[in-house]
Scaffold this motif. Structure first.
Motif, PDB file in Angstrom:
ATOM      1  N   ASP A 135      63.456  29.675  62.889  1.00 31.14           N
ATOM      2  CA  ASP A 135      62.893  28.644  62.017  1.00 31.14           C
ATOM      3  C   ASP A 135      61.884  27.753  62.745  1.00 31.14           C
ATOM      4  OD1 ASP A 135      64.300  29.362  59.697  1.00 31.14           O
ATOM      5  OD2 ASP A 135      66.058  28.212  60.318  1.00 31.14           O
ATOM      6  N   LYS A 146      58.071  32.435  56.555  1.00 31.27           N
ATOM      7  CA  LYS A 146      58.597  31.156  56.064  1.00 31.27           C
ATOM      8  C   LYS A 146      57.603  30.047  56.398  1.00 31.27           C
ATOM      9  CE  LYS A 146      63.009  30.126  56.359  1.00 31.27           C
ATOM     10  NZ  LYS A 146      64.332  29.712  56.886  1.00 31.27           N
ATOM     11  N   ALA A 147      57.093  30.047  57.621  1.00 30.60           N
ATOM     12  CA  ALA A 147      56.111  29.033  58.017  1.00 30.60           C
ATOM     13  C   ALA A 147      54.851  29.141  57.168  1.00 30.60           C
ATOM     14  CB  ALA A 147      55.774  29.181  59.502  1.00 30.60           C
ATOM     15  N   LEU A 171      55.689  22.621  61.519  1.00 30.82           N
ATOM     16  CA  LEU A 171      54.801  22.096  60.477  1.00 30.82           C
ATOM     17  C   LEU A 171      55.182  20.704  60.004  1.00 30.82           C
ATOM     18  CD1 LEU A 171      54.629  25.343  58.313  1.00 30.82           C
ATOM     19  CD2 LEU A 171      52.880  24.491  59.894  1.00 30.82           C
ATOM     20  N   PRO A 215      58.796  28.172  63.919  1.00 24.84           N
ATOM     21  CA  PRO A 215      57.415  28.096  63.401  1.00 24.84           C
ATOM     22  C   PRO A 215      57.308  27.208  62.152  1.00 24.84           C
ATOM     23  CG  PRO A 215      57.953  30.357  63.972  1.00 24.84           C
ATOM     24  CD  PRO A 215      59.230  29.565  64.073  1.00 24.84           C
ATOM     25  N   MET A 216      58.294  27.272  61.281  1.00 26.32           N
ATOM     26  CA  MET A 216      58.301  26.412  60.098  1.00 26.32           C
ATOM     27  C   MET A 216      58.524  24.963  60.506  1.00 26.32           C
ATOM     28  SD  MET A 216      60.650  24.627  57.956  1.00 26.32           S
ATOM     29  CE  MET A 216      62.217  25.378  58.326  1.00 26.32           C
TER      30      MET A 216
END
Length: 159
Positions: free
Chosen positions: A146, A120-121, A152, A148-149
């Motif tokens: 979630d 996802k990231a 961003l 790592p995403m």
């Protein structure tokens, strides 16, 4: 000791909800009404939590759309149904798990990696690079995977 056992049962109930048939639930009600009551309460709690998340997400998407922000939904959900679920929401792009289609038929295999965790990231980063630059960015996640995403974006939120 009994309260620890009840708490343990309550914690496990949401994870088994999907595997029980109507007949199993009816039998549980007849054979152990107390367990059936705990089970029903867990179902209600699970659904309420999911609806609360969905309502807060819809409100956030609408707020960002009204502010003129570019709205992208990244999800591990399948690309064959996620756009339909989002069709009434102000979404500019959908990043989802792609399923394989051969000769117009679903094969049962994925055509992409599952759009969760690092994937996802990676997809969000690729989308930002290909379609940006964007101003300040917001991200919402409902699971620790979630993070790592969310790393961003400028304004990460776990709901």
């Amino acid at each position: 000791r009994e309260s620890n056992r009840s708490a343990s049962v309550k914690a496990e109930l949401p994870s088994v909800v999907h595997s029980l048939s109507r007949e199993s639930l009816a039998r549980m009600q007849q054979e152990n009404p107390a367990l059936a009551t705990l089970f029903n309460a867990a179902i209600v709690r699970t659904l309420a939590n999911r609806l609360a998340f969905a309502n807060s997400l819809v409100a956030a998407l609408q707020r960002h759309h009204r502010a003129g922000h570019h709205v992208v939904v990244a999800s591990g959900a399948l690309d064959r149904y996620l756009p339909s679920l989002l069709r009434h929401l102000p979404v500019d792009a959908v990043l989802a798990t792609e399923v394989e289609v051969v000769d117009g038929a679903l094969t049962g295999r994925l055509a992409s990696l599952n759009c969760v965790r690092a994937e996802k990231a990676r997809r969000v980063a690729a989308y930002l690079a290909a379609n940006g630059p964007f101003g300040p960015s917001w991200g919402y996640g409902n699971h620790p995977s979630d993070r790592p995403m969310l790393a961003l974006v400028d304004h990460p939120t776990v709901v």
